[in-house]
Motif scaffolding. Sequence first.
Motif, PDB file in Angstrom:
ATOM      1  N   UNK A  77      12.012  29.426  12.023  1.00 23.35           N
ATOM      2  CA  UNK A  77      12.601  29.473  10.797  1.00 23.35           C
ATOM      3  C   UNK A  77      11.322  29.203  10.042  1.00 23.35           C
ATOM      4  N   UNK A  78      11.607  29.123   9.047  1.00 23.66           N
ATOM      5  CA  UNK A  78      10.481  28.719   7.733  1.00 23.66           C
ATOM      6  C   UNK A  78      11.526  27.359   6.503  1.00 23.66           C
ATOM      7  N   UNK A  79      10.013  26.951   5.652  1.00 20.71           N
ATOM      8  CA  UNK A  79      11.100  26.386   4.605  1.00 20.71           C
ATOM      9  C   UNK A  79       9.797  26.756   3.909  1.00 20.71           C
ATOM     10  N   UNK A  80      10.425  27.199   2.242  1.00 19.26           N
ATOM     11  CA  UNK A  80       9.814  27.090   1.602  1.00 19.26           C
ATOM     12  C   UNK A  80       9.710  25.498   0.497  1.00 19.26           C
ATOM     13  N   UNK A  81       9.020  24.393   1.855  1.00 21.69           N
ATOM     14  CA  UNK A  81       7.970  23.628   1.046  1.00 21.69           C
ATOM     15  C   UNK A  81       7.009  23.307   1.674  1.00 21.69           C
ATOM     16  N   UNK A  82       6.348  22.759   0.578  1.00 23.64           N
ATOM     17  CA  UNK A  82       4.746  22.846   1.341  1.00 23.64           C
ATOM     18  C   UNK A  82       4.761  21.690   1.467  1.00 23.64           C
ATOM     19  N   UNK A  83       4.291  21.559   3.107  1.00 25.66           N
ATOM     20  CA  UNK A  83       3.973  19.644   4.006  1.00 25.66           C
ATOM     21  C   UNK A  83       2.981  19.292   3.028  1.00 25.66           C
ATOM     22  N   UNK A  84       1.520  19.826   2.579  1.00 24.00           N
ATOM     23  CA  UNK A  84       0.792  19.947   2.139  1.00 24.00           C
ATOM     24  C   UNK A  84       0.212  20.663   0.602  1.00 24.00           C
ATOM     25  N   UNK A  85       0.165  19.597  -0.487  1.00 26.85           N
ATOM     26  CA  UNK A  85      -0.632  20.762  -1.681  1.00 26.85           C
ATOM     27  C   UNK A  85      -1.052  19.952  -2.936  1.00 26.85           C
ATOM     28  N   UNK A  86      -1.766  20.209  -2.553  1.00 25.28           N
ATOM     29  CA  UNK A  86      -3.921  19.500  -2.905  1.00 25.28           C
ATOM     30  C   UNK A  86      -2.572  18.975  -4.660  1.00 25.28           C
ATOM     31  N   UNK A  87      -2.192  20.498  -4.919  1.00 23.98           N
ATOM     32  CA  UNK A  87      -1.809  20.679  -6.762  1.00 23.98           C
ATOM     33  C   UNK A  87      -0.832  20.175  -6.469  1.00 23.98           C
ATOM     34  N   UNK A  88       0.009  18.989  -5.672  1.00 22.99           N
ATOM     35  CA  UNK A  88       0.965  18.058  -6.203  1.00 22.99           C
ATOM     36  C   UNK A  88       0.311  16.225  -6.368  1.00 22.99           C
ATOM     37  N   UNK A  89       1.100  15.135  -7.358  1.00 19.53           N
ATOM     38  CA  UNK A  89       0.838  14.504  -7.365  1.00 19.53           C
ATOM     39  C   UNK A  89       0.861  13.594  -6.213  1.00 19.53           C
ATOM     40  N   UNK A  90       1.752  13.700  -5.367  1.00 19.93           N
ATOM     41  CA  UNK A  90       1.536  13.162  -4.159  1.00 19.93           C
ATOM     42  C   UNK A  90       1.669  14.597  -2.687  1.00 19.93           C
ATOM     43  N   UNK A  91       0.156  14.866  -2.471  1.00 12.42           N
ATOM     44  CA  UNK A  91       0.096  15.902  -1.473  1.00 12.42           C
ATOM     45  C   UNK A  91       0.769  15.867  -0.470  1.00 12.42           C
ATOM     46  N   UNK A  92       0.158  14.840   0.279  1.00 14.73           N
ATOM     47  CA  UNK A  92       1.671  15.697   1.453  1.00 14.73           C
ATOM     48  C   UNK A  92       2.738  14.494   1.680  1.00 14.73           C
ATOM     49  N   UNK A  93       4.017  15.838   1.822  1.00 10.84           N
ATOM     50  CA  UNK A  93       5.315  15.439   1.828  1.00 10.84           C
ATOM     51  C   UNK A  93       6.006  14.749   2.429  1.00 10.84           C
ATOM     52  N   UNK A  94       4.901  14.155   4.208  1.00  8.51           N
ATOM     53  CA  UNK A  94       5.763  12.845   5.017  1.00  8.51           C
ATOM     54  C   UNK A  94       4.245  12.696   5.553  1.00  8.51           C
ATOM     55  N   UNK A  95       4.671  11.163   5.721  1.00  6.73           N
ATOM     56  CA  UNK A  95       4.038  10.632   6.450  1.00  6.73           C
ATOM     57  C   UNK A  95       4.327  10.095   7.313  1.00  6.73           C
TER      58      UNK A  95
END
Lengths: 304, 242
Positions: B188-206
Amino acid sequence: MEQQGMTNTIEIIQPGPLTTVQDAGRYGFQKYGIGPSGVMDLRAYEAANFLVGNMQGEAVLEATLMGPTIRFAQETIFALTGADMMPSLDGQSVPMNRALCAKAGQTLRLQMAVEGCRGYLAFAGGIDVPRVLGSRSTNLKCALGGFQGRKLAAGDILPLSDGMPGSESYLQELATRSVTAVPYPHEVTVRVIAGPQQDAFTRAGWRTFLHTPYQVSVNSDRMGCRLEGAVIEAKHGTDIISDGIVNGSIQVTAGGLPIILLADRQTTGGYAKIATVLSEDLPKLAQVRPGDVLRFTLCPKGFR
Amino acid sequence: MKGIRFLRAGDAAMVAELGDAIDESINHRVQLLSAWLEDNPPVGVKEVLPTFRSVTIFYDPQVTSFQRLGKSIRHARIDEALSDAGQGRLVEIPCCYGGTYGEDLPELARLKGLSEREIVSIHSQREYLVYMLGFLPGFVYLGGLDERIHAPRLETPRVRIPAGAVGIGGSQTGVYPLDSPGGWRLIGRTPLRMYDLQRAEPFLCQAGDRIRFVPIDEAEYRMMERQVAEGNQPSGYRMQQT
């Protein structure tokens, strides 16, 4: 003539095989899978920034085996340290390890390193690429930081910060700064601290590791110094549950050969690490070339 | 904290090892120790890297030492101080299964003697612990994949797997954070970005979080993908403190 209000730049005429923008590294994100990158030879890097009057931490160019050819847009103070790449400015040979001044339009040409592997080129004011996650270092694997996250190519134009160009008295002050060139021999011994997985190896394996010379493989790069030589015997293979890797971790792969993990290392790994290189000896590894001979010695002696 | 082995990792780092298995309770102590080290860093601690069963601690040898750090960790009342903290969050990851989004799903179903629907239901039923991140920025190592859908990696890895792809490799499942080569079977595929430098919180998970995959259809995928591209949090997407 100084052009007021215009950003100083350098233009890459020839990039060399692997020239990147690096600083002291990107720390704080290893827990998210982003390795630190940064310069391979911290000693030569700090010397270069010191010579041009930069605060430590400014970004420089790191060239591998063969240096780039660059053109200065404006008068610029710069310095070269590390591997001697026979620098010349508009065809006139210039010295390593001191502050120099290029005039607007002059071309600096570096060639094959006659000694060592990595050369550093610092500019007064530093290279003004944006910080990504706190650092200007290029992380090639993640394609981030540095100049567009990649190695430099012909035609790239890099912005420099203002480094008080044009001031003759400033250059005179910098001329009093000197650093001592260190030799880059073809046979080096590096000191290591046993662990974290020293118990994964047999006595015979340890003897091999400490008493046989290894050759630097042509497959070595910024990620790691790969070695060829005698196989290090492990007790029950070298697979472990993946754990953290540090600068200088000596991983022994399934084939029994050591790899010393360096600036562009991955953050975690699943091979046992027999030992770790002392921080002070890491710059030696930045300067070895394929075919050079490496030996390990335990520090403190016999302690494991 | 008790039951720790301190291992040397050179002159500027040490490994605090809490066990020798991939195990939720050992990893929970890893999360407790790394949370304590980040919240109350002993002098000289520069960076903390939690992994499956140990914490690598980077320190400044001009300020502290292996012995001194080991002592302060051994004496810290970490278990007591944090017994209800450090449980992590529950992160819901919307996932569009099958079709062009998970092209290996039919083959996997055939291989396991299950229907596609059964695989989706098994995969999306569980909560998965994020043991650690590594390999690529934002790549999560998840535990707890149901044995019924374990599957060997592809014999020929793909040259390029798109960011967001959800796959199964051996006994693991996970999400590709970047376009990259890989050998996992894509379901499958998720529309979310696990990692996105443009975001204030670049990493979705820890590390320490739990992940649940929430099945979505193609229309929902498209809508969320558009919201993500515009820099918004997709509607229906939740992240909660447990």
